[in-house]
Design a protein around this motif. Sequence first.
Motif, PDB file in Angstrom:
ATOM      1  N   ILE A 386     -18.811 -14.607  -4.094  1.00  0.00           N
ATOM      2  CA  ILE A 386     -17.875 -15.151  -3.096  1.00  0.00           C
ATOM      3  C   ILE A 386     -16.602 -14.318  -3.041  1.00  0.00           C
ATOM      4  N   LYS A 387     -15.981 -14.094  -4.208  1.00  0.00           N
ATOM      5  CA  LYS A 387     -14.721 -13.347  -4.191  1.00  0.00           C
ATOM      6  C   LYS A 387     -14.934 -11.879  -3.834  1.00  0.00           C
ATOM      7  N   ASP A 388     -16.093 -11.315  -4.209  1.00  0.00           N
ATOM      8  CA  ASP A 388     -16.349  -9.913  -3.870  1.00  0.00           C
ATOM      9  C   ASP A 388     -16.637  -9.753  -2.378  1.00  0.00           C
ATOM     10  N   GLY A 389     -17.416 -10.700  -1.820  1.00  0.00           N
ATOM     11  CA  GLY A 389     -17.628 -10.681  -0.373  1.00  0.00           C
ATOM     12  C   GLY A 389     -16.327 -10.879   0.375  1.00  0.00           C
ATOM     13  N   ALA A 390     -15.453 -11.722  -0.188  1.00  0.00           N
ATOM     14  CA  ALA A 390     -14.146 -11.956   0.443  1.00  0.00           C
ATOM     15  C   ALA A 390     -13.298 -10.695   0.462  1.00  0.00           C
ATOM     16  N   LYS A 391     -13.423  -9.853  -0.566  1.00  0.00           N
ATOM     17  CA  LYS A 391     -12.689  -8.580  -0.582  1.00  0.00           C
ATOM     18  C   LYS A 391     -13.118  -7.716   0.611  1.00  0.00           C
ATOM     19  N   MET A 392     -14.422  -7.674   0.833  1.00  0.00           N
ATOM     20  CA  MET A 392     -14.943  -6.855   1.934  1.00  0.00           C
ATOM     21  C   MET A 392     -14.456  -7.397   3.285  1.00  0.00           C
ATOM     22  N   ILE A 393     -14.543  -8.715   3.452  1.00  0.00           N
ATOM     23  CA  ILE A 393     -14.110  -9.314   4.713  1.00  0.00           C
ATOM     24  C   ILE A 393     -12.601  -9.162   4.888  1.00  0.00           C
ATOM     25  N   THR A 397     -10.973  -7.289   8.061  1.00  0.00           N
ATOM     26  CA  THR A 397     -10.026  -8.037   8.884  1.00  0.00           C
ATOM     27  C   THR A 397      -8.700  -7.301   9.047  1.00  0.00           C
ATOM     28  N   ASN A 398      -8.190  -6.765   7.961  1.00  0.00           N
ATOM     29  CA  ASN A 398      -6.853  -6.171   7.976  1.00  0.00           C
ATOM     30  C   ASN A 398      -6.843  -4.666   8.231  1.00  0.00           C
ATOM     31  N   SER A 399      -8.017  -4.056   8.322  1.00  0.00           N
ATOM     32  CA  SER A 399      -8.105  -2.642   8.682  1.00  0.00           C
ATOM     33  C   SER A 399      -7.513  -2.439  10.071  1.00  0.00           C
ATOM     34  N   LYS A 400      -6.769  -1.368  10.253  1.00  0.00           N
ATOM     35  CA  LYS A 400      -6.124  -1.116  11.544  1.00  0.00           C
ATOM     36  C   LYS A 400      -6.731   0.071  12.300  1.00  0.00           C
ATOM     37  N   VAL A 401      -7.596   0.862  11.659  1.00  0.00           N
ATOM     38  CA  VAL A 401      -8.266   1.917  12.410  1.00  0.00           C
ATOM     39  C   VAL A 401      -9.279   1.270  13.344  1.00  0.00           C
ATOM     40  N   PRO A 402      -9.623   1.903  14.462  1.00  0.00           N
ATOM     41  CA  PRO A 402     -10.597   1.309  15.379  1.00  0.00           C
ATOM     42  C   PRO A 402     -11.967   1.146  14.718  1.00  0.00           C
ATOM     43  N   SER A 517      -8.008   7.342  23.355  1.00  0.00           N
ATOM     44  CA  SER A 517      -6.968   7.277  24.378  1.00  0.00           C
ATOM     45  C   SER A 517      -5.722   6.610  23.830  1.00  0.00           C
ATOM     46  N   ASN A 518      -5.909   5.819  22.775  1.00  0.00           N
ATOM     47  CA  ASN A 518      -4.785   5.155  22.133  1.00  0.00           C
ATOM     48  C   ASN A 518      -4.517   5.797  20.775  1.00  0.00           C
ATOM     49  N   VAL A 519      -3.454   5.382  20.159  1.00  0.00           N
ATOM     50  CA  VAL A 519      -3.112   5.866  18.819  1.00  0.00           C
ATOM     51  C   VAL A 519      -4.197   5.431  17.834  1.00  0.00           C
ATOM     52  N   VAL A 520      -4.596   6.317  16.929  1.00  0.00           N
ATOM     53  CA  VAL A 520      -5.544   5.988  15.858  1.00  0.00           C
ATOM     54  C   VAL A 520      -4.767   6.069  14.545  1.00  0.00           C
ATOM     55  N   ARG A 521      -4.486   4.905  13.995  1.00  0.00           N
ATOM     56  CA  ARG A 521      -3.655   4.886  12.787  1.00  0.00           C
ATOM     57  C   ARG A 521      -4.092   3.741  11.881  1.00  0.00           C
ATOM     58  N   GLY A 522      -4.235   4.038  10.591  1.00  0.00           N
ATOM     59  CA  GLY A 522      -4.632   3.041   9.617  1.00  0.00           C
ATOM     60  C   GLY A 522      -3.453   2.259   9.078  1.00  0.00           C
ATOM     61  N   THR A 523      -3.712   1.537   7.988  1.00  0.00           N
ATOM     62  CA  THR A 523      -2.673   0.702   7.393  1.00  0.00           C
ATOM     63  C   THR A 523      -2.733   0.780   5.872  1.00  0.00           C
ATOM     64  N   ASP A 524      -1.626   0.475   5.243  1.00  0.00           N
ATOM     65  CA  ASP A 524      -1.575   0.302   3.791  1.00  0.00           C
ATOM     66  C   ASP A 524      -1.491  -1.176   3.433  1.00  0.00           C
ATOM     67  N   SER A 525      -1.427  -2.024   4.439  1.00  0.00           N
ATOM     68  CA  SER A 525      -1.175  -3.442   4.222  1.00  0.00           C
ATOM     69  C   SER A 525      -2.460  -4.243   4.356  1.00  0.00           C
ATOM     70  N   PHE A 526      -2.958  -4.723   3.239  1.00  0.00           N
ATOM     71  CA  PHE A 526      -4.129  -5.595   3.227  1.00  0.00           C
ATOM     72  C   PHE A 526      -3.734  -6.935   2.605  1.00  0.00           C
ATOM     73  N   GLY A 527      -4.559  -7.927   2.816  1.00  0.00           N
ATOM     74  CA  GLY A 527      -4.301  -9.224   2.211  1.00  0.00           C
ATOM     75  C   GLY A 527      -4.522  -9.170   0.702  1.00  0.00           C
ATOM     76  N   VAL A 528      -4.392 -10.319   0.051  1.00  0.00           N
ATOM     77  CA  VAL A 528      -4.572 -10.406  -1.398  1.00  0.00           C
ATOM     78  C   VAL A 528      -6.058 -10.267  -1.719  1.00  0.00           C
ATOM     79  N   PHE A 529      -6.415  -9.276  -2.522  1.00  0.00           N
ATOM     80  CA  PHE A 529      -7.792  -9.111  -2.983  1.00  0.00           C
ATOM     81  C   PHE A 529      -7.980  -9.953  -4.245  1.00  0.00           C
ATOM     82  N   ARG A 530      -8.839 -10.959  -4.172  1.00  0.00           N
ATOM     83  CA  ARG A 530      -9.080 -11.811  -5.331  1.00  0.00           C
ATOM     84  C   ARG A 530      -9.866 -11.029  -6.377  1.00  0.00           C
ATOM     85  N   MET A 531      -9.243 -10.796  -7.523  1.00  0.00           N
ATOM     86  CA  MET A 531      -9.856  -9.977  -8.561  1.00  0.00           C
ATOM     87  C   MET A 531     -10.668 -10.840  -9.530  1.00  0.00           C
TER      88      MET A 531
END
Length: 531
Positions: A386-393, A397-402, A517-531
């Motif tokens: 559950i927690k590992d699948g949640a890390k992937m989701i 969810t929070n990925s900003k690249v297309p 056609s739009n900006v392609v830019r990632g992020t450093d900001s992700f939610g809390v990864f349950r370890m």
Amino acid sequence: MQVLRSRIDTRQPAFQQNREQMLGLLAEIEQQLAIARAGGGEKYVARHRARGRLLPRERIELLIDQDSAFLELSPLAGWGSEYTVGGSIVTGIGVISGVECLIQASDPTVRGGTSNPYTVKKTLRSFEIARANRLPVIQLTESGGADLPRQAEIFVPGGRTFFEITRLSGERIPTVSIVFGNATAGGAYVPGMSDYTVFIRGQSHAFLGGPPLVKMATGEDAEEEALGGGEMHARVSGLADFLAEDEYEAIGITRDLVESWSWRKLGPAPTEPPDDPVYDPEELLGIASVDLRVPFDAREVIARVVDGSRFHEFKPLYGEQLITGWASLHGYRIGILANNGILFSEESEKAAQFIQLCNKLDIPLLFMQNVTGYMVGTVYEQRGIIKDGAKMINAVTNSKVPHITLMMGASYGAGNYGMAGRAYDPRFVFTWPNHRIAVMGPKQLAGVMSIVQRQAAMAAGIPIDEERDAAMRAAIEAQIERESTALFATGQLWDDGIIDPRDTRTVLGIALSAIHSNVVRGTDSFGVFRM
């Protein structure tokens, strides 16, 4: 990057069987596409032509650059419903004067181009694509507004279309409306909200209320041209920015208008050699299993889609049920996540790390789905699925690249979510004809329902009726089988269209080009990864 090595033997019976079954599915899809292209049917097409007017796809063909491609989106919207297949509107991406644009074309042969619930869904999805990818919107308008008997299903969500037109303008994405015929009631707001309008003398009419409604509301006997004709709007009301003599001139004016913008993409240009794959895309017909219980190696698909069949695989020995790595497609760099089976904890953690890396590098992601979900069972629950699948989701969810999602097989359960299904806002979702989507497979779902009902009966002390249980299981299986097909899914607009596997590279290339056609830019900001 290494060139992938194919292990496919095209002489094997399994390959030939897959190929024959896939061709059968493609023939069925083509039949349904022919129905969509027929619009309202022979009678209404003939009446439209008798008025000297072009059909929507003919208008699009003249509008886009000669010999350029048009990627039609959601062509089978409304399949399986009471509405004409296609949603009475054609939408897609085409190049106009060298600029990639989102094109919408009303089909006036379907109830006068009026909007039904699927028209609204399809239109809103196309606006979503235009805004996310920064594509100018060209609307080929000829609509009687809402299909009034269905107004309860259309009025409230339909108002969002005007919101989207004006929001695009606010975000400096141009909108153009070419009025080819009547733009009545809600249809009149399409040119009213657009940045630019093109009318045709003696053919275009735009009014909030046509002569019959004006008569009912005010008693006035209004004359159609004076009420909303193209020349009146060009000379008196100011709604028309350009007045053309015929449809051909209107299209020419629009092409010149787009050229005058000197539009520039904000994303990076292709940087890699766009050479063809080493292996024949024709072989994709025999690689993907139509029987989704039979696995196939996603590397064989990758090898027939990416440039030069080159693939730099990431973590190849860990979490082997999920393939991750980098490639290029038509020169655009991409990160790929492709299923080779069910997702375990290792695959989930591998995916989360890979998605973060691609965000660090500003590289778009291609998700290639053939997944039955995340693994269940006591051992896997205790190991933390559950927690590992949640890390992937979380990462998805929070990925900003297309993101682009390709459904090339099963898409069951939370595996759909973890692999960027429609609910997770990928820029595009395309499916192959063998695609199946549901909470779980038909047999599994029917079996779960049977177990639940048996347990309830035992708890209540009620005897189990085996005959009734078997009938219930058969009915549920049949229902889920119907509601999980590629045709059903595309009819509901859960994707942007079913594609021929052989066209995958071309379709993904058009989508990638549009994304840039739009900006392609990632992020450093992700939610809390349950370890």
